[in-house]
Design a protein around this motif. Structure first.
Motif, PDB file in Angstrom:
ATOM      1  N   MET A 116       0.908  -1.269  -0.055  1.00 35.57           N
ATOM      2  CA  MET A 116       0.324   0.088  -0.043  1.00 35.57           C
ATOM      3  C   MET A 116       0.780   0.977  -0.262  1.00 35.57           C
ATOM      4  O   MET A 116       0.328   2.060  -0.486  1.00 35.57           O
ATOM      5  CB  MET A 116      -0.705  -0.329   1.427  1.00 35.57           C
ATOM      6  N   THR A 117       2.087   1.512   0.788  1.00 37.08           N
ATOM      7  CA  THR A 117       2.745   2.406   0.588  1.00 37.08           C
ATOM      8  C   THR A 117       4.465   2.509   0.077  1.00 37.08           C
ATOM      9  O   THR A 117       4.642   3.659   0.869  1.00 37.08           O
ATOM     10  CB  THR A 117       2.892   3.028   2.352  1.00 37.08           C
ATOM     11  N   GLY A 118       4.763   1.305  -0.179  1.00 37.50           N
ATOM     12  CA  GLY A 118       6.436   1.429  -0.424  1.00 37.50           C
ATOM     13  C   GLY A 118       7.021   2.454  -1.065  1.00 37.50           C
ATOM     14  O   GLY A 118       7.434   2.556  -0.438  1.00 37.50           O
ATOM     15  N   ARG A 140       8.580  -1.395  -4.117  1.00 37.37           N
ATOM     16  CA  ARG A 140       7.714  -0.393  -4.940  1.00 37.37           C
ATOM     17  C   ARG A 140       6.746  -0.725  -5.435  1.00 37.37           C
ATOM     18  O   ARG A 140       6.500  -0.038  -6.212  1.00 37.37           O
ATOM     19  CB  ARG A 140       9.321   0.641  -6.022  1.00 37.37           C
ATOM     20  N   ARG A 141       5.540  -0.372  -4.939  1.00 38.68           N
ATOM     21  CA  ARG A 141       4.307  -0.182  -4.863  1.00 38.68           C
ATOM     22  C   ARG A 141       3.382   0.531  -3.870  1.00 38.68           C
ATOM     23  O   ARG A 141       3.775   1.214  -3.080  1.00 38.68           O
ATOM     24  CB  ARG A 141       3.332  -1.443  -4.645  1.00 38.68           C
ATOM     25  N   TYR A 142       2.343   1.132  -4.414  1.00 37.64           N
ATOM     26  CA  TYR A 142       1.105   2.040  -4.414  1.00 37.64           C
ATOM     27  C   TYR A 142       0.142   2.043  -3.875  1.00 37.64           C
ATOM     28  O   TYR A 142      -0.560   1.772  -5.364  1.00 37.64           O
ATOM     29  CB  TYR A 142       2.112   3.303  -4.703  1.00 37.64           C
ATOM     30  N   VAL A 143      -0.621   1.599  -3.161  1.00 41.13           N
ATOM     31  CA  VAL A 143      -2.209   1.413  -2.576  1.00 41.13           C
ATOM     32  C   VAL A 143      -2.270  -0.122  -4.304  1.00 41.13           C
ATOM     33  O   VAL A 143      -3.245  -0.609  -4.301  1.00 41.13           O
ATOM     34  CB  VAL A 143      -3.037   1.870  -4.286  1.00 41.13           C
ATOM     35  N   MET A 144      -1.093  -0.766  -3.842  1.00 40.40           N
ATOM     36  CA  MET A 144      -1.516  -2.321  -4.472  1.00 40.40           C
ATOM     37  C   MET A 144      -1.184  -1.845  -5.530  1.00 40.40           C
ATOM     38  O   MET A 144      -0.520  -3.704  -6.390  1.00 40.40           O
ATOM     39  CB  MET A 144      -2.415  -3.429  -3.874  1.00 40.40           C
TER      40      MET A 144
END
Lengths: 384, 227
Positions: free
Chosen positions: A42-44, A167-171
């Motif tokens: 979610m936040t990486g 490095r993901r954001y909101v999956m």
């Protein structure tokens, strides 16, 4: 002596107990890693930005999706007292429809600070215009090095030159580009969305385009010695919102509620695991009541009997911890990369410490029964 | 002077209308080198008497003197220490630790007292040899016959060279021949040594092998009869 002899004398029984406890440990570890994986997924990309502080547009609740900073705002932050260095970070939501499977992604413009990305495949050079570094979870969608990604709604193309990780954001996998490429994507996306809306004038669209040109979503800042997040916030005033990457990561997108739920799941799994472990040893103690009465009659003290129990717990939980960690790593290794699984050594050590602590705590039930065992019952086989 | 003096021992359980008297005003003395059989039917109070002498139960009234030491005043910790040093117990069900070998079961006694020395190991093997179990030293209880287990239990009770041996129904799980063999073995070991032994039994034939017999019925001494 007795503890180890008993373990060796009952290899099958204690092996099964260790396996059962190992499964509990594995469950705890998996819960921990999957919870962490969920948070990282979610936040990486947001929380791992290399900076002492992130500066958002004011009143945007630390949401990358809402924050827009103009070129002037970037300059104001860069020149503020206490700012040692800064770089712009852009963010825009896109969909990739050129791969085997269409997927959503988050494009991050990253100024000139690509050296912060851990490259796991491909070139370590900074991407040029039209090039991108993408999180490796995109491989699950069929993306490979050299692929050209077609992005919607921007109707733009990017060539994949490297894979990064965590490095993901909101999956969704993060796609890193230079700022010029990001700006082009952002404008195409934002103006495209505006153009689809009713009653949006060409003037308004022009103003929006002018505002973002040379701008970014947020600014990542390294602070000069003696400067704090609070002092920079005071310096910049209410038009900006300043926080650390870690705190920014945990804000927005329902993260506070999610973290509460994730922590709750971990605590519940730990408590249930501890109860199961405690009950195991309590039952084994109850099964040995006659034997414990006899050795107490022969002169063994309660302290001796309890020490033997603690030694058994230590040995079994250690064996179970090995089994549990191996099972958890095995299960995690077989999961697809898109699944949230992020084993954190620190978290696992805390979980293992908690398992030991709970096992010892559970042994207090056994201690109670040990204290209650009357050595006279070793002789008393016919009532009084 | 008697090694063991049991004076006016009474033991009651509960209170009021639910009070049960297990032993009432039981007295006797026992010299060194003597085997006393305590004979009586089930529920007569024999085992309660044994438990009180062992310091596992405290009498409601009366006193127990061993070498003039009032052991009935011991707290549970002191009683445990006294048992480790001066008392050997043979349980009816032998209560050998199932995952220990015969020799290791004997070594439990010095283990509870501190650490096991080479002399302890030598003594354990010597005792097992004395009871005809030299070849069975490394066998676990499950690998021994009933008579062998009882002999291991007796050898374990002798491990700390006790002044008092307390033996609870040593023959109840054995046939007559094997039971008599165990009692003969016990008697030959007591005689001529600086110890005394109380053997609880409900079998009058086994009691015949004792030096004295104490009959207990409903918690009272029925008669003191010469063997």
């Amino acid at each position: 002596m007795l503890a180890i002899k008993e373990l060796l004398g009952g290899k099958l029984k204690f092996g099964l107990i260790a396996l059962a406890i190992g499964l509990v440990v594995a469950l705890t570890m998996l819960m921990s890693a999957m919870s962490e994986g969920l948070i990282t997924g979610m936040t990486g990309a947001k929380g791992s930005l290399a900076a002492d502080a992130l500066v958002f547009q004011g009143d945007t609740y630390l949401a990358l999706e809402r924050s827009v900073l103009s070129a002037e705002a970037l300059e104001e932050v860069a020149s503020a007292p206490g700012v040692a260095s800064s770089y712009a970070v852009g963010h825009v939501i896109v969909s990739v429809d050129s791969s085997a499977e269409e997927f959503d992604a988050r494009v991050f413009g990253l100024g000139d600070r690509f050296d912060q990305l851990p490259i796991v495949e491909g070139t370590t050079a900074a991407p040029g215009p039209g090039e991108a570094i993408i999180d490796i979870t995109a491989k699950a969608n069929g993306v490979e090095i050299g692929d050209t990604l077609h992005l919607t709604p921007a109707d733009a193309e990017l060539t994949v030159v490297a894979f990064t990780e965590h490095r993901r954001y909101v999956m969704a996998p993060a796609i890193y580009t230079d700022m010029a490429t990001w700006e082009r994507l952002y404008l195409a996306s934002a103006l495209g969305t505006m153009a689809e809306g009713e009653g949006v004038s060409a003037t308004a669209m022009g103003e929006a385009a002018e505002r973002i040109t040379g701008g970014a979503s947020i600014v990542a800042v390294d602070l000069a010695p003696g400067t704090t997040v609070e002092s920079l916030q005071a310096e910049l005033g209410g038009g900006f919102e300043v926080t650390t990457p870690e705190e920014a990561a945990l804000a927005g997108n329902g993260m506070p509620v999610m973290i509460l739920a994730v922590d709750g799941i971990q605590v519940v799994s730990l408590v249930i695991g501890a109860l199961v472990i405690g009950v195991f040893f309590y039952i084994t103690t109850l099964h040995k009541t006659g034997q414990i009465a006899a050795i107490k009659a022969l002169g063994a003290s309660n302290a001796y009997v309890y020490r033997q129990l603690l030694l058994q717990i230590t040995i079994l939980v250690t064996a179970a911890a090995g089994v549990g960690v191996a099972l958890a790593l095995g299960a995690g290794g077989s999961m697809p990369p898109t699944m949230a699984f992020d084993p954190q050594v620190g978290r696992w050590l805390v979980s293992l410490a908690a398992v030991y602590a709970m096992a010892y705590l559970g042994s207090l039930f056994s201690l109670r029964s040990i204290l209650k065992i009357d050595p006279a019952t070793a002789l008393d086989h016919s009532g009084h | 002077m008697s090694l063991l003096a049991v004076r006016n021992i009474t033991k009651t359980y509960g209170s009021g209308r639910t009070q049960v008297t297990a032993l009432e005003d039981v007295s006797f003395e026992l010299d060194r080198g003597k085997l006393l059989a305590v004979l009586g039917p089930s529920g007569s109070g024999k085992t309660t008497l044994l438990s009180i002498v062992a310091g596992l139960l405290r009498p409601t009234a009366g006193e127990i003197l061993i070498d003039d030491e009032p052991v009935h005043l011991h707290g549970s910790r002191a009683a445990a220490a006294f048992r480790r040093e001066h008392v050997g117990i043979v349980f009816q069900d032998h209560h050998l630790v199932p995952y220990l070998s015969a020799a290791e079961n004997l070594l439990l006694v010095p283990h509870f007292s501190g650490r096991i020395t080479r002399e302890d190991r030598e003594r354990a093997l010597a005792l097992l040899a004395e009871f005809g179990l030299a070849e069975r030293a490394s066998h676990t209880p499950a690998e021994l016959s009933g008579g062998e287990r009882q002999r291991v239990a007796i050898a374990r009770a002798l491990m700390n060279s006790p002044e008092i041996m307390l033996v609870d129904e040593p023959t109840s799980n054995l046939d007559t021949e094997r039971g008599k063999h165990v009692v003969d073995l016990l008697r030959s070991h007591i005689h001529g040594r600086d110890m005394t032994c109380i053997m609880v039994t409900h079998d009058a034939r086994m009691a015949e092998a004792a030096d004295d017999v104490l009959r207990i019925v409903d918690g009272r001494v029925a008669a003191d009869l010469p063997a």
